[in-house]
Design an enzyme around this catalytic site. Structure first.
Site, short mmCIF file in Angstrom:
data_model
loop_
_atom_site.label_atom_id
_atom_site.label_comp_id
_atom_site.label_asym_id
_atom_site.label_seq_id
_atom_site.Cartn_x
_atom_site.Cartn_y
_atom_site.Cartn_z
N GLY A 1 32.84 34.80 -7.99
CA GLY A 1 32.38 35.45 -6.76
C GLY A 1 30.88 35.55 -6.75
O GLY A 1 30.21 35.44 -7.78
N GLY B 1 27.34 37.71 -4.92
CA GLY B 1 26.88 38.92 -4.26
C GLY B 1 25.43 38.80 -3.88
O GLY B 1 24.81 37.72 -3.94
N PHE C 1 22.77 40.08 -5.37
CA PHE C 1 21.82 39.92 -6.45
C PHE C 1 22.24 38.87 -7.48
O PHE C 1 21.54 38.65 -8.46
CB PHE C 1 21.62 41.26 -7.16
CG PHE C 1 21.02 42.31 -6.29
CD1 PHE C 1 19.68 42.25 -5.95
CD2 PHE C 1 21.79 43.33 -5.77
CE1 PHE C 1 19.12 43.21 -5.13
CE2 PHE C 1 21.25 44.29 -4.95
CZ PHE C 1 19.89 44.22 -4.62
N GLY C 2 23.38 38.22 -7.33
CA GLY C 2 23.79 37.22 -8.31
C GLY C 2 25.24 36.84 -8.14
O GLY C 2 25.82 36.97 -7.05
N LYS D 1 28.39 38.80 -15.26
CA LYS D 1 27.55 39.02 -14.07
C LYS D 1 26.17 38.43 -14.36
O LYS D 1 25.48 38.86 -15.27
CB LYS D 1 27.44 40.50 -13.75
CG LYS D 1 28.75 41.14 -13.34
CD LYS D 1 28.57 42.58 -12.91
CE LYS D 1 27.84 42.70 -11.60
NZ LYS D 1 27.82 44.07 -11.07
N ASP E 1 29.29 54.07 -4.59
CA ASP E 1 29.79 52.85 -3.94
C ASP E 1 31.27 52.66 -4.24
O ASP E 1 31.73 51.56 -4.50
CB ASP E 1 28.99 51.65 -4.43
CG ASP E 1 29.17 50.44 -3.49
OD1 ASP E 1 29.77 50.61 -2.41
OD2 ASP E 1 28.73 49.34 -3.85
N ARG F 1 37.06 47.36 -2.93
CA ARG F 1 36.44 46.11 -3.40
C ARG F 1 35.80 46.28 -4.77
O ARG F 1 35.58 45.30 -5.48
CB ARG F 1 35.39 45.65 -2.40
CG ARG F 1 34.24 46.64 -2.23
CD ARG F 1 33.23 46.21 -1.20
NE ARG F 1 32.26 47.30 -1.01
CZ ARG F 1 32.43 48.29 -0.15
NH1 ARG F 1 33.52 48.33 0.59
NH2 ARG F 1 31.54 49.27 -0.04
N ASP G 1 31.65 48.18 -10.82
CA ASP G 1 30.45 47.98 -10.01
C ASP G 1 29.62 49.26 -9.91
O ASP G 1 29.73 50.03 -8.95
CB ASP G 1 30.82 47.49 -8.60
CG ASP G 1 29.62 46.76 -7.97
OD1 ASP G 1 29.87 45.89 -7.15
OD2 ASP G 1 28.46 47.05 -8.32
#
EC number: 2.7.10.1
Length: 874
Positions: free
Chosen positions: A498, A500, A502-503, A524, A629, A633, A647
């Site tokens: 996946g 996002g 920032f990366g 990540k 957050d 998800r 996350d």
């Protein structure tokens, strides 16, 4: 000139209208008996409409009935009255007036309140060991003074009258006893509260010992303290035995308390255990609680079946292999899974109940390779070594050729060793240099030697290993991450899972330092075009938070690695996390509703998802972490469908107080943010509770985006009017009441995570009053074929296998013990099967029409709605 004259006239009139400013009357000192009325007054001259403020001990006194009495022009008087004076009214009083930026104060006055003594320090309950001396303290004040104190112990006067403050020394008592003190002055006598001297004793046995969470090889044990014996509990001992013999085979664990909870790790899978607890206080150790019996869940087998052999004839192929013992199996055997490969292409896997297989048509398996794996409910274990199927004559010929090759290789090895030996001898005989050959002469002459001034290597050297010092991050962050830094050479990156802002997140394999064992992980990776130390430090702060997390419902950090880039000053940080087989919870819920093969998730499993998230958030809140957050998800599903909160890119550690104020430009998920966070940029644990309520709504709505039809820019106005998320279809009233309580406009009125856990556990238990959730009949989805319908349970058949199509069209008689790929066991085992669904899965035409929806497109549309660029100014 006219303007100057006007200013002079105005100043002259002002000077005549406002004479010299002064207090003509100051408040007077007063001594009054408690309960009577007092009145203070002051007067000021020199202002037409003065604003006189009364002060007490440096603080303003606010009064709604303050009156001003005009004495003459520009001369006013005011009063401050107390109808029934009490001790708290005693103090220093004066008046103040502000004029042209300056403050003018009157002379101060003191109000002294006389009455019976009042206590500033009353006797408190104490706990002591029998016969040990102790002191009791009592302090009372007037006015008037002096104040004398008399002690009463067990209803009997103790000692003589003493002055306040008074300390009573008691030589020791052997039984619990009551005490109090009397304070006397000229106005009367006051009696303190009654205290109790408790005798410290042994604590009672702990109660409520229970297993609150269980995964494969570890369980979370929880208990409540019994009677503490009037002394704080310092530690508890957990004693465990394996099997039913009560013989202690597991070493006792000593844990500090509180909290009264401990994770027991390193247990054997699918094994019976018994556990009991005792606790210590200052006096000694309590009795043990009763034994609690529990069984750890099943796991995938730890070893592959051994001794795989075959017998090939023209009619059939027979396979045999050794069974696994209970320790290797780690659960109840569901089936053996046989996979085979022919001509480089994998064939359809087969399942068998016994450790043998008979396949008709032996010729079709010539030159095929076979492997076998044992399977439990948790999944399949490792594969056995592949075995190539050939006739017996071919095997003998191959063995003979093998012997020939072995002889040839041995001959080559001997020749190579002789060549190396000759090379060494020649090398020692002479060395070639730029100037010819230099020989070592015989005798005692000096040996000539030299060292090269420079050497050259035509091959490109590898980039040096990166360190945390090369990142430019602060020392505290470096110290936290030093012991989790993993060399880049141990990582093998795979495909992207996946992306996002920032990366990206990539699948990878992590090799252990001391062995060749590889672990599947998720990595990540920060974007390669990010070159700022600040962005790198923010990425590593998330890893630093996760380093200290140790909870089954919070994702744990495996380590941090640094990828060195050519021609770049800073390496790219990579955060290494556990690989989550089933991905994020939001995608899982969407797949259940809109995937190619929709499936039903039972209500009990949905509540279990909520419970897992609540337990993880309770753990984070106890560690003073605000997530900021929380959403479906950002919750990951492990192999056994346990939810882990993940996350932590927006998470904050609270170092003082109980809130965090956002003060920068951030991209925030507005549909999950609490009302006070949208209004004032303030984040607390209560704002995480709000987000948890939205996440509950996502779970019950099977991944639907919150507030359908409401734009991100309209959310604040929508909430401030009192509107909230509507009750999802098929959502019970009691579940909706729990999530709705999380959206109270007053943060203090929202439930704590511990309270949410208690409520959800009650709901889960009420649904569990029937057959156990884990044991209920399951229907499985075959993603390749629609063939095979569940058969009826025949006489004497195992209920676990009742839904399996034992017989299929075209099967030979000796193949009827196969488990075909559409069976329930095959789905529990894995392979080409994704999700377990409930027995009431009915796909309607409407749902079937949605199966062609592109999940990538769907997820992108949903995620684009979830975040809003929010500019926050403090």
């Amino acid at each position: 000139m006219t303007i100057y004259l006007w200013i002079i006239v105005f100043l002259a009139q002002s000077s005549r209208a406002i004479p010299g400013l002064r207090f003509t009357k100051n408040p007077a000192n007063l001594t009054v008996t408690q309960g009577n009325m007092v009145r203070l007054g002051c007067s000021i001259e020199g202002l037409s409409e003065p604003e006189i403020v009364w002060m007490k001990d440096g603080e303003k006194l606010y009064s709604t009935d303050q009156m001003y009495i005009p004495l003459e022009q520009h001369h006013w008087e005011t009063f401050h009255s107390v109808k029934s004076v009490q001790q708290q009214d005693a103090g220093k009083y004066w008046c103040e007036v502000e004029f042209r930026g300056s403050t003018i104060s009157s002379e101060p006055a003191w109000i002294t309140v006389e009455g019976v003594p009042h206590f500033t320090l009353e006797p408190q309950d104490i706990a002591t060991i029998p016969g040990v001396p102790f002191n009791l303290t009592c302090t009372a004040v007037g006015p008037p003074g002096p104040v004398e104190v008399l002690w009463w112990l067990g209803g009997v006067q103790e000692g003589d009258v003493t002055s306040s403050p008074s300390v009573l020394h008691v030589n020791g008592v052997n039984n619990s006893i009551k005490f109090y003190c009397e304070a006397k002055n000229a106005r009367g006598i006051s009696v303190s509260r009654t205290g109790t001297v408790h005798i410290k004793v042994l604590p009672a046995a702990p109660k409520g010992v229970q297993v609150v969470h269980m995964v494969e090889d570890n369980v979370t044990l929880d208990w409540s303290p019994g009677f503490t014996g009037h002394s704080d509990l310092s530690a508890c001992t957990i004693q465990m035995s394996k099997n039913s013999g009560r013989k202690v085979e597991v070493r006792d664990q000593r844990v500090k308390v509180p909290p009264f909870q401990q994770i027991l790790s390193g247990l054997s899978c699918y094994s019976n255990y018994s556990v009991r607890v005792c606790c210590d206080n200052e006096v000694g150790t309590s009795p043990f609680s009763g034994w609690l019996d529990f069984q750890t869940p099943e796991a995938v087998p730890s070893a592959a079946p051994r001794n795989l052999t075959f017998e090939l004839t023209e009619q059939q192929l027979s396979l045999n292999w050794a069974s696994l013992d209970d320790k290797e199996l780690q659960g109840k055997l569901m089936a053996y899974k046989v996979q085979w490969n022919l001509g480089g292409e994998g064939q359809e896997a087969l399942l068998f109940k016994e450790n043998m297989a008979h396949l008709s048509g032996g010729g079709r398996f010539f030159n095929a390779t076979f492997q076998v794996s044992a399977c439990t409910v948790a999944g399949c274990g490792p594969w056995s070594q592949p075995v190539l199927v050939m006739p017996a004559s071919a095997v003998a010929a191959q063995t003979q050729r093998g012997h020939m090759w072995v002889g040839l290789l041995l001959g080559l090895l001997v020749a190579t060793m002789v060549g190396l030996l000759l090379t060494v001898l020649v090398h020692r005989r002479g060395k070639e240099t730029q100037f010819g050959s230099v020989f070592k002469p015989p005798g005692t002459e000096s040996t000539v030697s030299f060292t090269a001034a420079r050497s050259f290597n035509r091959t490109c050297s590898e980039l040096p290993e990166s360190t945390l010092d090369s990142l430019g991050i602060n020392d505290d962050l470096k110290a936290k991450l030093q012991d989790v830094l993993i060399p880049e050479r141990l990582l093998t990156l795979g495909h992207i899972l996946g992306k996002g802002e920032f990366g990206s997140v990539r699948e990878a394999f992590l090799k252990m330092e001391d062995s060749t064992v590889q672990q599947k992980v998720a990595v990540k990776v920060l974007k390669t075009d990010i070159n700022s130390s600040c962005d790198i430090e923010q990425c590593l702060k998330e890893a630093a938070y996760m380093k200290d997390f140790h909870h089954p419902n919070v994702i744990q950090l495996i380590g941090v690695s640094l990828h060195r880039r050519p021609q770049q000053r800073l390496p790219i940080p990579m955060v290494i996390l556990p690989f989550m087989k089933h991905g994020d919870l939001h995608t899982f819920l969407l797949m259940s509703r809109l995937g190619d093969e929709p499936f039903t998730v039972s209500l009990q499993m949905l509540i279990q998802f909520m419970l897992d998230i609540a337990r993880g958030m309770e753990y984070l809140s106890n560690k003073s972490i605000i997530h900021r957050d929380l959403a479906a998800r950002n919750c990951m599903l492990s192999e056994n469908l346990t939810v882990c909160v993940a996350d932590f890119g927006l998470s904050k550690k609270i170092y003082s107080g109980d809130y965090y104020r956002q003060g920068s430009v951030s991209k925030l998920p507005v549909k999950w943010i609490a009302l006070e966070s949208l209004a004032d940029n303030v984040y607390t644990t209560q704002s995480d509770v709000w987000a948890f309520g939205v996440t509950m709504w996502e779970i019950m709505a099977r991944g639907q985006t919150p507030y359908p039809g409401v734009e991100n820019s309209e959310i604040y106005e929508y909430l401030i009017k009192g509107e909230r998320l509507k009750q999802p279809p098929d959502c019970q009233d009691d579940i909706y009441e729990i999530m709705h309580s999380c959206w109270s406009p007053v943060p203090k009125c929202r439930p704590s995570f511990q309270h949410l856990i208690d409520q959800l556990e009650g709901l889960w238990a009420s649904l569990s009053s029937g057959p156990s959730f884990m044991k209920e009949a399951l229907l499985y989805v075959n993603l390749e074929s629609d063939e095979g319908e569940p058969g009826a349970l025949g006489p004497g058949e195992d209920p676990l296998w009742s839904a399996m199509p034992w017989q299929c069209v075209g099967m030979e008689e000796d193949e009827k013990d196969w488990l075909m790929v559409s069976s329930g066991a095959a789905l529990a085992i894995g392979g080409d099967y994704r999700y377990i669904i409930g027995p009431n899965c009915n796909c309607t035409e409407e749902e079937g029409g949605r199966q062609g929806t592109s999940m990538d497109t769907l997820q992108q549309e949903v995620r684009d709605e979830e975040y809003e660029d929010t500019i926050i100014n403090v």
